[in-house]
Design a protein around this motif. Structure first.
Motif, PDB file in Angstrom:
ATOM      1  N   THR A   1    -120.519  18.502-107.003  1.00  0.00           N
ATOM      2  CA  THR A   1    -121.158  18.343-105.692  1.00  0.00           C
ATOM      3  C   THR A   1    -120.469  19.346-104.772  1.00  0.00           C
ATOM      4  OG1 THR A   1    -119.614  16.791-104.643  1.00  0.00           O
ATOM      5  CG2 THR A   1    -121.252  15.841-106.177  1.00  0.00           C
TER       6      THR A   1
ATOM      7  N   TYR B   1    -113.058   5.964-109.675  1.00  0.00           N
ATOM      8  CA  TYR B   1    -112.295   4.710-109.687  1.00  0.00           C
ATOM      9  C   TYR B   1    -111.040   4.880-110.543  1.00  0.00           C
ATOM     10  CZ  TYR B   1    -116.728   2.695-108.010  1.00  0.00           C
ATOM     11  OH  TYR B   1    -117.877   2.416-107.309  1.00  0.00           O
TER      12      TYR B   1
ATOM     13  N   TYR C   1    -115.049  13.348-110.216  1.00  0.00           N
ATOM     14  CA  TYR C   1    -116.385  12.815-109.915  1.00  0.00           C
ATOM     15  C   TYR C   1    -116.901  11.945-111.061  1.00  0.00           C
ATOM     16  CZ  TYR C   1    -121.330  12.766-108.572  1.00  0.00           C
ATOM     17  OH  TYR C   1    -122.600  12.370-108.224  1.00  0.00           O
TER      18      TYR C   1
ATOM     19  N   ASP D   1    -122.024   3.182-114.530  1.00  0.00           N
ATOM     20  CA  ASP D   1    -123.267   3.916-114.815  1.00  0.00           C
ATOM     21  C   ASP D   1    -123.089   4.700-116.117  1.00  0.00           C
ATOM     22  OD1 ASP D   1    -124.236   3.022-112.406  1.00  0.00           O
ATOM     23  OD2 ASP D   1    -123.695   4.845-111.302  1.00  0.00           O
TER      24      ASP D   1
ATOM     25  N   THR E   1    -113.807   6.859-103.055  1.00  0.00           N
ATOM     26  CA  THR E   1    -114.485   6.022-104.047  1.00  0.00           C
ATOM     27  C   THR E   1    -115.743   5.364-103.478  1.00  0.00           C
ATOM     28  OG1 THR E   1    -113.027   4.208-103.435  1.00  0.00           O
ATOM     29  CG2 THR E   1    -112.414   5.488-105.388  1.00  0.00           C
ATOM     30  N   SER E   2    -115.970   5.513-102.173  1.00  0.00           N
ATOM     31  CA  SER E   2    -117.168   4.889-101.605  1.00  0.00           C
ATOM     32  C   SER E   2    -118.387   5.756-101.897  1.00  0.00           C
ATOM     33  CB  SER E   2    -116.998   4.691-100.095  1.00  0.00           C
ATOM     34  OG  SER E   2    -116.509   5.870 -99.507  1.00  0.00           O
ATOM     35  N   PRO E   3    -119.517   5.120-102.247  1.00  0.00           N
ATOM     36  CA  PRO E   3    -120.730   5.880-102.569  1.00  0.00           C
ATOM     37  C   PRO E   3    -121.170   6.727-101.385  1.00  0.00           C
ATOM     38  CG  PRO E   3    -120.984   3.555-103.123  1.00  0.00           C
ATOM     39  CD  PRO E   3    -119.722   3.675-102.327  1.00  0.00           C
ATOM     40  N   GLY E   4    -121.881   7.810-101.697  1.00  0.00           N
ATOM     41  CA  GLY E   4    -122.351   8.694-100.628  1.00  0.00           C
ATOM     42  C   GLY E   4    -122.032  10.128-100.952  1.00  0.00           C
ATOM     43  N   SER E   5    -122.212  10.993 -99.990  1.00  0.00           N
ATOM     44  CA  SER E   5    -122.108  12.437-100.253  1.00  0.00           C
ATOM     45  C   SER E   5    -120.686  12.895-100.534  1.00  0.00           C
ATOM     46  CB  SER E   5    -122.708  13.228 -99.089  1.00  0.00           C
ATOM     47  OG  SER E   5    -122.131  12.803 -97.875  1.00  0.00           O
TER      48      SER E   5
ATOM     49  N   PHE F   1    -118.539  11.066-102.465  1.00  0.00           N
ATOM     50  CA  PHE F   1    -118.077  10.342-103.653  1.00  0.00           C
ATOM     51  C   PHE F   1    -117.339  11.296-104.599  1.00  0.00           C
ATOM     52  CE2 PHE F   1    -119.097   8.253-107.862  1.00  0.00           C
ATOM     53  CZ  PHE F   1    -118.415   7.070-107.622  1.00  0.00           C
TER      54      PHE F   1
ATOM     55  N   ILE G   1    -117.166   3.311-113.398  1.00  0.00           N
ATOM     56  CA  ILE G   1    -118.240   3.209-112.407  1.00  0.00           C
ATOM     57  C   ILE G   1    -119.294   2.221-112.894  1.00  0.00           C
ATOM     58  CG2 ILE G   1    -120.051   4.491-111.168  1.00  0.00           C
ATOM     59  CD1 ILE G   1    -118.408   7.034-111.741  1.00  0.00           C
TER      60      ILE G   1
END
Length: 327
Positions: free
Chosen positions: A164, A176, A172, A75, A273-277, A279, A73
């Motif tokens: 989440t 990727y 999570y 991060d 893999t798309s950002p958001g709730s 993910f 990712i």
């Protein structure tokens, strides 16, 4: 039955440590390599924890490989000391006489050697983040194709997540990487949270295991209770009625030689893999349709024989642990 030759990928927090202790004393499993990577704890701590277990089992014959230090990712990783303790051992504190050396563990290429050595006979079991496993698929696709089967503890299907509302921690932590494994792995079996969450070792069972290992003065066996008690306290803070803590990683390892005790379904799977709730969510197509989504199809564990699992795990962590302690 032949022993399963296992290359274990893990991020040595409590349930990973329980899994490797179990695996070393389970007669149906032969650990042929251990990859320690970031996840529950950072990579350096994961390697140190694996070395501590190595010292206490005497298994210096098993190669210890340094896996990924960070995710794809980009991060910085987030660690969970409230779940696994600051060191990954829960309430157990590593003795001060255990000095870690400062060897840099950048020996990832040994994964290639192990797969080649056990060409066609190797089972990969990944119970942590999927970063190192995905990296193997990127660097050594032809070689990874020689692995006989891959088992992953991760994801959750038609069941809430634990990091989440929809995502499970291992996926999570690096969706990727999970996406690479889901897209390219053949003979992949997934043990999702909805199954592993039920693999509970109750507080009473932990006390019984501890009592036997205390009587035998088994140093390795006596670290189980302080770890599992800590783990249970975390779970109780989230689910007050839970009678113990789940052995997510142990049930995945147990599953590799207990085909008849597990119910599976073959279903198309993908990772968000798309950002958001959403993910890190794992999506399985469980519709009663003839035509399902065109995602890669994998085998997903749906249920398991709890009594059979607990009986074997308890046996290994008491009887086998003491029968084979000096091997």
């Amino acid at each position: 039955m032949m022993k399963k030759k296992v290359l274990l990928f893990a991020d040595f927090g409590i349930d990973d440590i329980m899994a490797i202790i179990y695996a070393y004393f389970e007669k149906n499993v032969e650990i042929v390599g251990v990859v320690a990577e970031y996840g529950n704890v950072n990579k350096k701590t994961a390697i140190r924890n694996a070395k501590y277990i190595q010292r206490n089992t005497g298994r210096y014959d098993v190669p210890l490989i340094g896996g990924a230090e960070r995710s794809m990712i980009g991060d910085p990783p987030i660690y969970y000391p409230e779940v696994h303790g600051p060191e990954g051992f829960g309430g157990f504190v590593i003795p001060e006489d255990f000095q870690e050396d400062d060897n840099v563990f950048e020996n990832f290429h040994q994964i290639y050697d192990i797969i080649e050595k056990y060409d066609g006979e190797l089972t990969i079991v990944c119970v942590g983040r999927l970063t190192s496993l995905a990296t193997s698929f990127i660097l050594y696709p032809e070689t990874v194709a020689k692995v006989s089967e891959i088992y992953v503890m991760g994801g959750t299907f038609n069941f809430p997540g634990n990091v989440t509302p929809v995502a499970e921690a291992n996926i999570y932590g690096d969706p990727y990487a999970a996406n690479i494994v889901i897209n390219y792995a053949k003979e992949l079996t997934i043990f999702p949270l909805n199954v592993t969450q039920r693999a509970i070792l109750t507080a009473d069972m932990v006390n019984e295991i501890d009592k036997i290992n205390q009587e035998k003065n088994n140093q390795l066996g006596t670290i189980i209770k302080p770890m599992m008690d800590y783990y249970w306290q975390f779970y109780k803070s989230q689910i007050p009625t839970i009678p113990g803590a789940p052995l997510h990683d142990v049930v995945t390892l147990w599953g590799i030689f207990n085909e008849n005790e597990i119910e599976y379904e073959l279903k198309p799977v993908r990772v968000v893999t798309s950002p958001g709730s959403a993910f890190g969510q794992t999506i399985g197509d469980f519709r009663d349709f003839v035509q399902l989504a065109e995602y890669p199809v994998h085998r997903i564990a749906m249920d398991f024989n709890y009594d059979s699992f607990i009986q074997r795990v308890t046996e290994v962590l008491t009887v086998e642990l003491n029968n084979q302690r000096y091997r």
